[in-house]
Design a protein around this motif. Sequence first.
Motif, PDB file in Angstrom:
ATOM      1  N   GLY A 416      64.086  21.014  -0.441  1.00  0.00           N
ATOM      2  CA  GLY A 416      64.751  21.265   0.101  1.00  0.00           C
ATOM      3  C   GLY A 416      66.408  20.317  -0.423  1.00  0.00           C
ATOM      4  N   ILE A 417      66.155  19.109  -0.512  1.00  0.00           N
ATOM      5  CA  ILE A 417      67.031  18.003  -0.799  1.00  0.00           C
ATOM      6  C   ILE A 417      67.396  18.635  -2.468  1.00  0.00           C
ATOM      7  CG2 ILE A 417      66.984  15.869  -1.682  1.00  0.00           C
ATOM      8  CD1 ILE A 417      66.015  15.529   0.811  1.00  0.00           C
ATOM      9  N   SER A 418      66.215  18.779  -3.169  1.00  0.00           N
ATOM     10  CA  SER A 418      66.075  18.804  -4.023  1.00  0.00           C
ATOM     11  C   SER A 418      67.084  20.249  -5.191  1.00  0.00           C
ATOM     12  CB  SER A 418      64.904  19.299  -5.293  1.00  0.00           C
ATOM     13  OG  SER A 418      64.190  18.324  -5.342  1.00  0.00           O
ATOM     14  N   LEU A 419      66.848  21.596  -3.979  1.00  0.00           N
ATOM     15  CA  LEU A 419      67.786  22.462  -4.114  1.00  0.00           C
ATOM     16  C   LEU A 419      68.927  22.349  -3.919  1.00  0.00           C
ATOM     17  CD1 LEU A 419      64.793  24.963  -3.405  1.00  0.00           C
ATOM     18  CD2 LEU A 419      66.031  24.227  -5.787  1.00  0.00           C
ATOM     19  N   THR A 420      69.489  21.596  -2.589  1.00  0.00           N
ATOM     20  CA  THR A 420      70.460  21.695  -2.467  1.00  0.00           C
ATOM     21  C   THR A 420      71.770  20.615  -2.905  1.00  0.00           C
ATOM     22  OG1 THR A 420      70.281  21.867   0.197  1.00  0.00           O
ATOM     23  CG2 THR A 420      71.698  20.553  -0.298  1.00  0.00           C
ATOM     24  N   SER A 421      70.850  19.696  -3.739  1.00  0.00           N
ATOM     25  CA  SER A 421      71.717  18.884  -4.581  1.00  0.00           C
ATOM     26  C   SER A 421      71.680  19.354  -5.964  1.00  0.00           C
ATOM     27  CB  SER A 421      70.561  17.739  -4.971  1.00  0.00           C
ATOM     28  OG  SER A 421      70.535  16.569  -4.058  1.00  0.00           O
ATOM     29  N   ALA A 422      70.782  20.607  -5.980  1.00  0.00           N
ATOM     30  CA  ALA A 422      71.141  21.464  -7.219  1.00  0.00           C
ATOM     31  C   ALA A 422      72.637  22.003  -7.696  1.00  0.00           C
ATOM     32  CB  ALA A 422      70.364  21.962  -8.279  1.00  0.00           C
ATOM     33  N   ALA A 423      72.580  22.986  -6.401  1.00  0.00           N
ATOM     34  CA  ALA A 423      73.760  23.765  -6.105  1.00  0.00           C
ATOM     35  C   ALA A 423      74.791  23.262  -5.462  1.00  0.00           C
ATOM     36  CB  ALA A 423      73.547  24.831  -4.644  1.00  0.00           C
TER      37      ALA A 423
END
Length: 680
Positions: A416-423
């Motif tokens: 979730g952190i990775s996807l949030t950071s990417a978004a």
Amino acid sequence: MAPNEALQYMGIIRLLKHFGWLWVGLYVVDDDSGEHFVQALEPLLSQNKICSAFTRSIPQRSHLNSLDDIGSAARILSTSFTESNTSTFILYGESRTIVALNMFMFLRGTISCGRVWIMTAQVDFTLSSLEKNANLELFQGALSFVIHSRELLGFHQFLQNIKPGWTEGDGFLKEFWQQAFNCDGLTPQMSTEIDGICTGEERLETLPRTFFEMDISGHSYSIYNAVYAIAHALHIMDSARTKHRAMVGSRSIEIQAPHPWQLHPFLHSVLFNNSVGETVSFNDEREMGGGFDIVNMVTFPNTSFQRMKVGRLDPDVLGGEDFIIHEEMIVWHGGFNQALPLSLCNEHCQPGSQKKSKEGKKFCCYDCDQCPEGKISNETDMADCFNCLEDHYPSKNHDQCIPKSIHFLSYEEPLGISLTSAAVSLALITALVLGIFLKYKDTPIVKANNRDLTYTLLISLLLCFLCSLLFLGQPGKLTCFLRQSAFGIIFSMAVSCVLAKTITVVVAFMATKPGSNMRKWVGKRLANSIVLSCSLIQAGICAIWLGTSAPFPDLDIWSMHEEIIVLCNEGSVVMFYTVLGYMGLLSFISFTVAFLARKLPDSFNEAKFITFSMVIFCSVWLSFVPSYLSTKGKYMIAVEIFSILASSAGLLTCIFSPKCYIIICRPELNNREQLIRRKN
């Protein structure tokens, strides 16, 4: 005066079930009573899931006519005793049965084998004078049912002081005395002590317990109560006769001795307390109550033994205390090391397994099979494994159900952190690009291909990146209601902008040809119409979806073995794929038009960049469908978020990175003269 024999059968069953002895051997006397005992007990054993490993008849001495008969009987009985995998035996017979069985086992050398014996009240350890020194080590630790008794006050002292009389009327005690002490009778003429002659001073307490016990037995206690019951019945009868004489007014009626049958109605109404305070009465079946005591036999090396009362069986006692057993008082055979003996055909099936019957064997003999996948057993010897509740899953050993943990794609976990950071990062980059284009809005490269359309596309991409955040965190009513619809409309708007840009390039090229009537289509009106109409169609589809079968929060308890997935139920799967299909249709049209227009001779032609972006976009969403269907749980959401970010990033990179490069790094190329020179 003795309790009903059928009570013993249930007592044996209660005893076996209490200790978990499910595999027993039966030794019964070879006569009609032994046959009746087996016929009565066997059905009770089966009903209570207990099996008899074997049934052996103990022959009576009168049936043994030769040494061969004795040897054959000893071999059969001892073989069952030593080779059977049971450690509990039920013995039914009498005192002679004890002697015979003990002799047969002694002949085969099986005296020291550790076993548990359960004996009925008919079996007594009172042996004859010739057998009074017999070694009863075989029955060490035996549990026996005996008729209930209480020690009578003064009874022990009475036995200590009793002496035989030498009158003619005391023949029974005289004969007993001679057999007990192995001596001859003393005649009145002989006043001196002579070896082998009874003196009358011998003491009963010196006799072995196998021959004479100083404690009162159940049979003696019953006789004691019987005497008093007769006395009370006679008293009641006499009182009745006295009243009758008083009523008729005659005193000359001769009193006659009553016949036995005349006592029956008076015995039935007898109710009194004996000298130890116990109530004596008869039930409706004209049987004495009181039940049975359970005693434990402890043998000693000097051939003596002691019987300790360790339990009670009395159906008349209420409050669940009709059967009492004190395990801590029991002395087991030395071979058990004072551990509770086990008597099973095979080991218990432990939790996590189930019983599987053996062909041709009794139901007490079985194999143990591991529970199949998805099932458990949480008790020993379960016939079948069972499924856990929907919100639980079996443990690794299949012996318990573990509650499933609730999972969703959280902001806090690494994925979730990775996807949030990417978004967020891509959204910031898009905002930066939009800022650059707004700053350089009057430059030729920004003005090319409809500046307002470019702004709309950048804003759509920015919203695409941000709408992916709706898919993260625990789903709620609002997020489930909005996220798929917002994703579909925003993406359709972005793809519509790309399509409008491509069509603008084509129309602009065709309008430059001499005599072309396409000039009336050149301008913002066409582009705005394309974006608005395509977006409104997708919005209409989403409105129908939300109005008929809107998405809602749901729990997926089946997809993952150990997890409950909190997700959004899409409501109508058809509408979900309709939204994706419409978006795919727009993408395909955009790619086709861009591909055909990629080589048009125009310095402001974006078709080649749009072609590359649509190749990436279509590739991502074509791979999305199989990936989405092949994943489970929160990873389905991760696949969708990744597809949103990857496809949007493809559009942003392929369409706007060349322009940003010229604006930032090669500003000298961002002028009309330079572009015209490049065109020529």
